[in-house]
Design a protein around this motif. Sequence first.
Motif, PDB file in Angstrom:
ATOM      1  N   UNK A  26       0.820  -1.219   0.000  1.00  0.00           N
ATOM      2  CA  UNK A  26       0.000   0.000   0.000  1.00  0.00           C
ATOM      3  C   UNK A  26       0.851   1.265   0.000  1.00  0.00           C
ATOM      4  N   UNK A  27       2.166   1.101   0.030  1.00  0.00           N
ATOM      5  CA  UNK A  27       3.045   2.258  -0.034  1.00  0.00           C
ATOM      6  C   UNK A  27       3.513   2.778   1.314  1.00  0.00           C
ATOM      7  N   UNK A  28       3.273   2.065   2.372  1.00  0.00           N
ATOM      8  CA  UNK A  28       3.796   2.467   3.677  1.00  0.00           C
ATOM      9  C   UNK A  28       2.744   2.593   4.747  1.00  0.00           C
ATOM     10  N   UNK A  29       1.595   3.134   4.409  1.00  0.00           N
ATOM     11  CA  UNK A  29       0.464   3.213   5.320  1.00  0.00           C
ATOM     12  C   UNK A  29       0.798   3.699   6.716  1.00  0.00           C
ATOM     13  N   UNK A  30       0.276   2.991   7.705  1.00  0.00           N
ATOM     14  CA  UNK A  30       0.424   3.388   9.099  1.00  0.00           C
ATOM     15  C   UNK A  30       1.884   3.379   9.547  1.00  0.00           C
ATOM     16  N   UNK A  31       2.654   2.447   9.042  1.00  0.00           N
ATOM     17  CA  UNK A  31       4.074   2.395   9.405  1.00  0.00           C
ATOM     18  C   UNK A  31       4.790   3.657   8.928  1.00  0.00           C
ATOM     19  N   UNK A  32       4.500   4.075   7.716  1.00  0.00           N
ATOM     20  CA  UNK A  32       5.107   5.294   7.192  1.00  0.00           C
ATOM     21  C   UNK A  32       4.686   6.517   8.007  1.00  0.00           C
ATOM     22  N   UNK A  33       3.443   6.551   8.446  1.00  0.00           N
ATOM     23  CA  UNK A  33       2.992   7.699   9.239  1.00  0.00           C
ATOM     24  C   UNK A  33       3.704   7.746  10.590  1.00  0.00           C
ATOM     25  N   UNK A  61      10.361 -14.313  -3.112  1.00  0.00           N
ATOM     26  CA  UNK A  61      10.954 -13.873  -1.848  1.00  0.00           C
ATOM     27  C   UNK A  61      11.852 -12.668  -2.071  1.00  0.00           C
ATOM     28  N   UNK A  62      12.674 -12.758  -3.079  1.00  0.00           N
ATOM     29  CA  UNK A  62      13.627 -11.678  -3.365  1.00  0.00           C
ATOM     30  C   UNK A  62      12.895 -10.394  -3.762  1.00  0.00           C
ATOM     31  N   UNK A  63      11.840 -10.515  -4.561  1.00  0.00           N
ATOM     32  CA  UNK A  63      11.058  -9.348  -4.980  1.00  0.00           C
ATOM     33  C   UNK A  63      10.399  -8.684  -3.776  1.00  0.00           C
ATOM     34  N   UNK A  64       9.816  -9.474  -2.883  1.00  0.00           N
ATOM     35  CA  UNK A  64       9.161  -8.923  -1.688  1.00  0.00           C
ATOM     36  C   UNK A  64      10.182  -8.192  -0.813  1.00  0.00           C
ATOM     37  N   UNK A  65      11.359  -8.789  -0.640  1.00  0.00           N
ATOM     38  CA  UNK A  65      12.407  -8.156   0.167  1.00  0.00           C
ATOM     39  C   UNK A  65      12.899  -6.871  -0.493  1.00  0.00           C
ATOM     40  N   UNK A  66      13.048  -6.886  -1.807  1.00  0.00           N
ATOM     41  CA  UNK A  66      13.478  -5.675  -2.523  1.00  0.00           C
ATOM     42  C   UNK A  66      12.465  -4.541  -2.334  1.00  0.00           C
ATOM     43  N   UNK A  67      11.172  -4.867  -2.383  1.00  0.00           N
ATOM     44  CA  UNK A  67      10.140  -3.851  -2.153  1.00  0.00           C
ATOM     45  C   UNK A  67      10.242  -3.288  -0.741  1.00  0.00           C
ATOM     46  N   UNK A  68      10.473  -4.150   0.218  1.00  0.00           N
ATOM     47  CA  UNK A  68      10.648  -3.712   1.605  1.00  0.00           C
ATOM     48  C   UNK A  68      11.866  -2.800   1.723  1.00  0.00           C
ATOM     49  N   UNK A  69      12.991  -3.209   1.143  1.00  0.00           N
ATOM     50  CA  UNK A  69      14.224  -2.414   1.204  1.00  0.00           C
ATOM     51  C   UNK A  69      14.027  -1.041   0.552  1.00  0.00           C
ATOM     52  N   UNK A  70      13.332  -0.998  -0.593  1.00  0.00           N
ATOM     53  CA  UNK A  70      13.106   0.269  -1.295  1.00  0.00           C
ATOM     54  C   UNK A  70      12.266   1.230  -0.464  1.00  0.00           C
ATOM     55  N   UNK A  72      12.070   1.335   2.833  1.00  0.00           N
ATOM     56  CA  UNK A  72      12.874   1.827   3.952  1.00  0.00           C
ATOM     57  C   UNK A  72      13.871   2.872   3.467  1.00  0.00           C
ATOM     58  N   UNK A  73      14.436   2.655   2.306  1.00  0.00           N
ATOM     59  CA  UNK A  73      15.358   3.651   1.741  1.00  0.00           C
ATOM     60  C   UNK A  73      14.627   4.977   1.523  1.00  0.00           C
ATOM     61  N   UNK A  74      13.381   4.902   1.060  1.00  0.00           N
ATOM     62  CA  UNK A  74      12.557   6.089   0.842  1.00  0.00           C
ATOM     63  C   UNK A  74      12.316   6.835   2.162  1.00  0.00           C
TER      64      UNK A  74
END
Length: 153
Positions: A26-33, A61-70, A72-74
């Motif tokens: 969802x692009x970060x949602x509550x965690x991003x807030x 697995x690798x794609x999901x982790x890459x999305x997570x890493x991206x 956090x970098x943001x």
Amino acid sequence: LEDKISKDKLRIISYTPSQIEKIILEGGGILESVIKEINPKRIVFDSLTAFSLLHKEGLAQRTACMNLFQNIKKWGCTALFIAEHETNPDSHDSISEEFEVDSVILLYSLRKGNIRTRALEVLKMRATEYPLQIFPMTISDKCIAIHRDKLVL
């Protein structure tokens, strides 16, 4: 930790791996807030192993982790990912996530006879010189100490 929590210097948020994946999709949602609210320097994810197990295939697995890493970098904070991986210091088998991160620090509980020694090894740290040895370490109620002047027995 209570003092850090009361001063809003530490916040512990508990999500299941599937909730984290939904937040990332969802692009970060509550965690991003929460991250925007407290502006942390560091964020810890425990565990990357559980998160990656949501997917059966290595590529998924690798794609999901890459999305997570991206994401956090943001968010602009340093991330510490905890992953479980049985490893032998004499023959380390890399996991795919190791290729995507800047640093890999391995923690060991080495057994010799009936005695175990805790140890730490910096396996990878981009753009940094680091010692190429395994250091014994101790954990007490006051600190974690890395003994650079001792050898792992």
